[in-house]
Write a protein that holds these residues in place. Structure first.
Motif, PDB file in Angstrom:
ATOM      1  N   VAL A  89       0.867  -1.187   0.000  1.00  0.00           N
ATOM      2  CA  VAL A  89       0.000   0.000   0.000  1.00  0.00           C
ATOM      3  C   VAL A  89       0.896   1.226   0.000  1.00  0.00           C
ATOM      4  CG1 VAL A  89      -1.783   1.266   1.257  1.00  0.00           C
ATOM      5  CG2 VAL A  89      -1.825  -1.241   1.231  1.00  0.00           C
ATOM      6  N   ALA A 119      -2.987   1.591  -4.097  1.00  0.00           N
ATOM      7  CA  ALA A 119      -2.988   3.017  -3.752  1.00  0.00           C
ATOM      8  C   ALA A 119      -3.549   3.225  -2.350  1.00  0.00           C
ATOM      9  CB  ALA A 119      -3.802   3.797  -4.772  1.00  0.00           C
ATOM     10  N   ARG A 121      -5.602   5.013   0.372  1.00  0.00           N
ATOM     11  CA  ARG A 121      -6.814   5.834   0.237  1.00  0.00           C
ATOM     12  C   ARG A 121      -6.487   7.285   0.575  1.00  0.00           C
ATOM     13  NH1 ARG A 121      -8.802   1.375   4.080  1.00  0.00           N
ATOM     14  NH2 ARG A 121      -8.018   1.972   6.110  1.00  0.00           N
ATOM     15  N   ARG A 144     -16.189   8.515   7.371  1.00  0.00           N
ATOM     16  CA  ARG A 144     -17.254   7.516   7.517  1.00  0.00           C
ATOM     17  C   ARG A 144     -18.060   7.362   6.230  1.00  0.00           C
ATOM     18  NH1 ARG A 144     -22.630   6.782   9.065  1.00  0.00           N
ATOM     19  NH2 ARG A 144     -22.880   4.805  10.164  1.00  0.00           N
ATOM     20  N   LEU A 151     -18.851   1.842   7.585  1.00  0.00           N
ATOM     21  CA  LEU A 151     -17.547   1.719   8.238  1.00  0.00           C
ATOM     22  C   LEU A 151     -16.831   3.064   8.249  1.00  0.00           C
ATOM     23  CD1 LEU A 151     -15.322   1.753   5.816  1.00  0.00           C
ATOM     24  CD2 LEU A 151     -15.799  -0.662   5.659  1.00  0.00           C
ATOM     25  N   VAL A 152     -15.801   3.127   9.061  1.00  0.00           N
ATOM     26  CA  VAL A 152     -14.984   4.332   9.164  1.00  0.00           C
ATOM     27  C   VAL A 152     -13.570   4.000   8.699  1.00  0.00           C
ATOM     28  CG1 VAL A 152     -14.010   6.058  10.729  1.00  0.00           C
ATOM     29  CG2 VAL A 152     -16.350   5.220  11.094  1.00  0.00           C
ATOM     30  N   PHE A 153     -13.160   4.612   7.599  1.00  0.00           N
ATOM     31  CA  PHE A 153     -11.784   4.458   7.147  1.00  0.00           C
ATOM     32  C   PHE A 153     -10.897   5.378   7.969  1.00  0.00           C
ATOM     33  CE2 PHE A 153     -13.936   3.377   3.001  1.00  0.00           C
ATOM     34  CZ  PHE A 153     -13.465   2.079   2.899  1.00  0.00           C
ATOM     35  N   GLU A 154      -9.820   4.825   8.530  1.00  0.00           N
ATOM     36  CA  GLU A 154      -8.822   5.660   9.199  1.00  0.00           C
ATOM     37  C   GLU A 154      -7.637   5.859   8.259  1.00  0.00           C
ATOM     38  OE1 GLU A 154      -7.816   3.961  12.985  1.00  0.00           O
ATOM     39  OE2 GLU A 154      -9.894   3.837  13.641  1.00  0.00           O
ATOM     40  N   ASP A 155      -6.725   6.753   8.640  1.00  0.00           N
ATOM     41  CA  ASP A 155      -5.506   6.996   7.857  1.00  0.00           C
ATOM     42  C   ASP A 155      -5.797   7.347   6.402  1.00  0.00           C
ATOM     43  OD1 ASP A 155      -4.262   6.381  10.211  1.00  0.00           O
ATOM     44  OD2 ASP A 155      -2.980   4.810   9.404  1.00  0.00           O
ATOM     45  N   GLU A 174     -12.034  -1.636  -1.105  1.00  0.00           N
ATOM     46  CA  GLU A 174     -12.549  -0.721  -0.080  1.00  0.00           C
ATOM     47  C   GLU A 174     -14.007  -0.351  -0.367  1.00  0.00           C
ATOM     48  OE1 GLU A 174      -8.446   1.487   1.274  1.00  0.00           O
ATOM     49  OE2 GLU A 174      -9.288   2.044  -0.669  1.00  0.00           O
TER      50      GLU A 174
ATOM     51  N   PRO B 150      -5.946   0.731   8.649  1.00  0.00           N
ATOM     52  CA  PRO B 150      -6.850   0.666   9.798  1.00  0.00           C
ATOM     53  C   PRO B 150      -8.260   1.166   9.451  1.00  0.00           C
ATOM     54  CG  PRO B 150      -5.297   2.472  10.041  1.00  0.00           C
ATOM     55  CD  PRO B 150      -4.844   1.676   8.861  1.00  0.00           C
ATOM     56  N   VAL B 152     -12.686   0.982  11.047  1.00  0.00           N
ATOM     57  CA  VAL B 152     -13.671   0.540  12.036  1.00  0.00           C
ATOM     58  C   VAL B 152     -14.896   0.017  11.286  1.00  0.00           C
ATOM     59  CG1 VAL B 152     -15.174   1.232  13.941  1.00  0.00           C
ATOM     60  CG2 VAL B 152     -12.866   2.209  13.752  1.00  0.00           C
TER      61      VAL B 152
END
Lengths: 190, 190
Positions: A89, A119, A121, A144, A151-155, A174, B150, B152
């Motif tokens: 990634v 890639a 995100r 979100r 879901l909640v994508f982090e980073d 994703e 990461p 959620v």
């Protein structure tokens, strides 16, 4: 104020250097724009190439134009299993130490020694929006996505330029995990 | 106390009724257990079947045993595009109104009129753990996966039984979007 962003789902695609366009399609060949993309000046080309990994291949991978300094192919993790290429990634353009792939066009073949990435995100912000929303370049955001598979994508990496239009880019894994389609929206939490 | 759960990544697979096992493999055929699964009594069988959608097929889909009351195939959203079957996200067993698929085995063919689903992500809890952690059957949980990508997951369904072993089940799209592999762990947030 809710920070709502449109979501663009990136299917596997390839960026080519002009040198590689020449090898694959013939000397001096110019890619033909088929459809403009969300970022100004970028386009999906009419042309596709075939790519070959040790375990599998894809016959038609869309080329995105215009030509870039270095060739790079962006695939999903699902694609990486099918090709048999352990792609990391990465942010677009950061291809140092990444695996290569064989690319075939109507006029020839190129063996890339690197450039296969998944890639990371990210969200493109125009400078003005980023300032209004208090978002810094390279900031990692939580975003979100609602709908059938919330879901909640982090980073999620913020990328800011006065050449950018607001758009969040995720890949097909994703999008499928979130149950979201191209053109739907997400909300920046922080 | 952190509520840590192991993650099981479900690749596409099929559950068959004994009637369909008979048609596909021969009358009175018994599935051969190859590998036990996390849930007591469940196993991956040695046998596979081929499945055919209007746009594509998969040659080897693993059968999970033992035989069930109704046949059901669980695929990812990515798979659904490849097959050309618009499968809904459903809880296992809830197949009313879902699309069908053609299944072929060494002894015959079955045309399922329903049973193609994308499994809703869920966690199996033993009754004792659920009680300790204050989790109710059918509760929707938020579950964080760390690592390279990461995120959620929301709306993760809690399923509780004294026949269950603690395990979170997600599909390959979800695993790939989260950058997580079979046997890694996730944390229940609430």
């Amino acid at each position: 104020m809710e920070k709502i962003v449109p979501v663009g789902v990136s299917a596997r695609h390839i960026h080519l250097s002009q040198e590689h366009v020449d090898t694959l399609f013939g000397a001096g060949y110019e890619l033909k724009p088929m459809k403009p993309l969300s970022q100004p000046g970028q386009f999906a080309a009419e042309e596709t190439v075939a790519v070959f990994g040790p375990k599998g291949k894809f016959d038609k991978v869309r080329i995105l134009g215009p030509a870039r300094k270095a060739s790079q192919i962006e695939i999903s993790k699902t694609d990486s299993f099918q090709l048999g290429i352990d792609a990391p990634v990465r942010e677009s353009g950061n291809i140092e130490g990444t695996p290569g792939i064989t690319v075939k066009g109507p006029a020839g073949e190129v063996v890339l020694d690197r450039g296969v990435i998944i890639a990371a995100r990210h969200i493109h912000f125009h400078t003005k929006e980023a300032a209004e929303w208090g978002i810094r370049d390279k900031q990692l955001l939580r975003v979100r996505v609602g709908g059938t598979r919330p879901l909640v994508f982090e980073d999620v990496i913020a990328r800011i330029s006065d050449q950018f239009a607001l758009d969040m880019h995720i890949d097909t894994d994703e999008a499928n995990a979130a149950g979201i389609k191209n053109g739907e929206t997400a909300v920046i939490l922080d």
